[in-house]
Design a protein around this motif. Structure first.
Motif, PDB file in Angstrom:
ATOM      1  N   LEU A  39       0.826  -1.209   0.000  1.00 28.06           N
ATOM      2  CA  LEU A  39       0.000   0.000   0.000  1.00 28.06           C
ATOM      3  C   LEU A  39       0.864   1.265   0.000  1.00 28.06           C
ATOM      4  N   LYS A  43       0.630   4.159  -2.933  1.00 29.32           N
ATOM      5  CA  LYS A  43       0.407   5.577  -2.627  1.00 29.32           C
ATOM      6  C   LYS A  43       1.513   6.457  -3.205  1.00 29.32           C
ATOM      7  N   GLY A 118      -4.923  -0.788  -2.690  1.00 27.87           N
ATOM      8  CA  GLY A 118      -5.457   0.510  -2.281  1.00 27.87           C
ATOM      9  C   GLY A 118      -6.964   0.588  -2.232  1.00 27.87           C
ATOM     10  N   LEU A 272     -10.531   2.954  -8.967  1.00 25.53           N
ATOM     11  CA  LEU A 272      -9.452   3.297  -8.037  1.00 25.53           C
ATOM     12  C   LEU A 272      -8.445   4.279  -8.642  1.00 25.53           C
ATOM     13  N   GLY A 276      -7.111   7.416  -6.663  1.00 25.31           N
ATOM     14  CA  GLY A 276      -5.715   7.405  -6.232  1.00 25.31           C
ATOM     15  C   GLY A 276      -4.947   8.618  -6.711  1.00 25.31           C
ATOM     16  N   PRO A 280      -4.676  10.327  -2.923  1.00 23.37           N
ATOM     17  CA  PRO A 280      -3.878   9.141  -2.572  1.00 23.37           C
ATOM     18  C   PRO A 280      -3.851   8.834  -1.076  1.00 23.37           C
ATOM     19  N   LEU A 283      -6.444   6.120   0.393  1.00 25.12           N
ATOM     20  CA  LEU A 283      -6.460   4.735  -0.060  1.00 25.12           C
ATOM     21  C   LEU A 283      -6.267   3.758   1.103  1.00 25.12           C
ATOM     22  N   ARG A 310     -15.808   7.596   1.038  1.00 26.45           N
ATOM     23  CA  ARG A 310     -15.492   6.285   1.610  1.00 26.45           C
ATOM     24  C   ARG A 310     -16.725   5.383   1.704  1.00 26.45           C
ATOM     25  N   SER A 317     -16.100  -1.408  -3.522  1.00 24.67           N
ATOM     26  CA  SER A 317     -14.957  -2.316  -3.396  1.00 24.67           C
ATOM     27  C   SER A 317     -15.406  -3.663  -2.850  1.00 24.67           C
TER      28      SER A 317
END
Length: 515
Positions: A39, A43, A118, A272, A276, A280, A283, A310, A317
């Motif tokens: 991750l 990022k 992510g 994503l 991102g 970023p 994530l 989110r 997701s």
């Protein structure tokens, strides 16, 4: 002179739990380590994506590989899809028959690829399923079956959560409160043993700092406690919204994208990319975001924007079916809602801004409590993850109010709802096997079973009440034995009939109670 007779049953399961905890601790710590490092790289690439397009191209190729690998894994073993907690719950209830060998490596690799990329997915659900697989594998290798095997699965599940969050007490409680639904002494002692040893291994990898350590120096005064009730109601209502979104998105996928379930993972990976590039720092599952919000609370508008982002992308997701959990995303959404509430109240002059961090912490427990309907776990989990017991009272108030709102509005525990969904689709929902198994039934205050004689209960024909556990005593039941609240009834059943008989006993109690 009487010979001292030792009862070694719990002792044997405690040391077995400790062994499972050590193995699961290493497995989950490596799982967590790979996700965190991957991750970080993702990022960094997104942060410099506009300047170094070749890095973005390589990242996009990685996403394609992650999708293809997971598509193959999910096609071969559908039970690695999603969180893994409902599957473990189904195993412990006798509803699902799963192969730990089939699940273990697919869930580990698939989880690292999907969570490390992510996506707004958590590591805790997969960690619980991986821990349960370790427990099942150990149990099978040591020739356990029936109750003994389930105890090992429960211990492994607790070890998985403990390793993921460094929260051994909450992990033990989560297994008994949310997954096993029974405070059996054999289960909780084994779970605690596995959790503690798994946590020791995890601490060796990650150090002693709590996972969500947030320092704050202002304790909420009693005059501000009315905010806790308002916050609890606010969280309860939005908890129902989260339930609707999370449980409804897979149906939307099926209607919009006329492809097999294993194909859907490409959708969130495509979405994503713009997220991102633009945001970023958002994530991942959300632990770094929670810590940053606790250190530097932001404005009401940004809190609102973060919540919308989110909420939508975490459900997208998770709804794709990729291996990944909702545990940490729920906590991150709770933290954002706590910050949103605190910041708004500070803006309109109803609360000093110094308490915004407090509300970020309180809301994590409240949001998880109402969505999972496991308030005790929520309180202890946040306490262990934050590393302070100064907020136990406000945590309890918020968690209780949020739980009460969802319960009044007939919201069901999200993991139980997911299990029901899985059972409707699963080809492995019938467990085979004719060997005898023990079914434990707790008798709660107000239960129909309370204060009834054994002969007054219409027991299913395929079951036999063999003992009543009352505290530390084991009673041999007779027809005139009175069942008390707090008892645990131990019923001998055929393993293949375990879940059906449990439902039959529950339905029998309900029907007679209504009469």
């Amino acid at each position: 002179m009487e010979t001292l007779q030792l009862d070694k049953t719990r002792f044997h399961f405690i040391w077995r739990g400790a062994v499972v905890g050590v193995i699961a601790g290493f497995v989950i710590s490596l799982f967590r380590l790979c996700i965190e490092n991957m991750l970080k790289i993702v990022k960094i690439v997104f942060s410099s994506g506009f300047e170094k397009p070749i890095w973005m191209l390589l990242l996009f190729l990685f996403f394609i590989v992650a999708w293809l690998v997971n598509a193959k894994f999910i096609k071969d073993e559908p039970n690695i899809s999603g969180s893994g907690i409902p599957q473990v719950e189904g195993q412990l209830e006798g509803e699902l028959e799963l192969s730990w060998k089939s699940i273990f490596f697919r869930k580990w690799i698939g989880g690292v690829l999907s969570i490390g990329s992510g996506l707004f997915l958590g590591r805790e659900g997969p960690s619980i399923q991986l821990g349960a697989a370790v427990g099942q594998g150990f149990g099978e290798k040591t020739k356990l079956k029936g109750t003994g095997l389930r105890v090992m699965i429960a211990g492994g599940a607790a070890a998985g959560l403990s390793s993921a969050f460094n929260a051994p007490i909450a992990a033990s409680l989560f297994v008994t409160e949310e997954i096993y639904h029974n405070f059996s002494p054999l289960i909780w002692t084994t779970a605690l043993s596995a959790s503690v040893t798994a946590n020791l291994v995890s601490l060796y990898f990650f150090g002693m700092t709590p996972v969500l350590h947030m320092a704050y120096s202002h304790t909420l005064p009693l005059l501000q406690y009315f905010h806790l009730i308002i916050l609890g109601i606010f969280l309860g209502l939005l908890g129902l919204v989260y339930d609707k979104f999370t449980l409804g998105v897979p149906k939307v996928y099926s209607k919009i994208f006329k492809f097999p379930r294993w194909f859907h993972g490409i959708i969130p990976l495509i979405i994503l990319v713009p997220i991102g590039l633009l945001f970023p720092s958002t994530l991942g599952g959300g632990n770094s975001l929670i810590i940053s919000l606790g250190s530097h609370p932001t404005s009401t508008t940004i809190f609102l924007g973060l919540f919308i982002l989110r909420l939508l992308f975490s459900t997208v997701s998770f709804g794709s079916g990729l291996p990944g959990g909702i545990f940490l995303p729920i906590l991150s959404l709770g933290a954002i809602l706590g910050g949103l509430y605190g910041s708004f109240m500070a803006d309109i002059g109803l609360m000093p801004r110094i308490y915004v961090v407090n509300f970020i912490i309180y809301a994590m427990a409240g949001y998880f409590a109402c969505i999972s309907k496991a308030p005790f776990t929520a309180i202890l989990l946040v306490t262990e993850m934050v590393g302070s017991i100064k907020h136990l009272m406000p945590l309890a108030v918020v968690a209780l109010v949020a739980y009460m709102v969802v319960d009044l509005l007939r919201g069901e525990p999200i993991y139980a709802a997911m299990l029901d969904d899985i059972l409707k689709k699963s080809k492995n929902s019938k467990v085979h096997g004719d060997f005898k198994d023990r079914l434990e039934i707790p008798v709660f205050v107000g239960s129909f079973l309370q204060d009834k004689q054994v002969r007054d209960i219409n027991w299913p024909k395929e079951s036999l009440l063999i003992s009543i556990r009352r505290g530390e005593k084991e009673l041999l039941p007779h027809g005139d034995t009175v069942i008390r609240s707090g008892d645990t009834l131990v019923v001998l059943v055929s393993h293949s009939e375990r879940s059906r008989i449990r439902r039959a006993i529950d339905a029998n109690a309900l029907n007679q109670n209504n009469n």
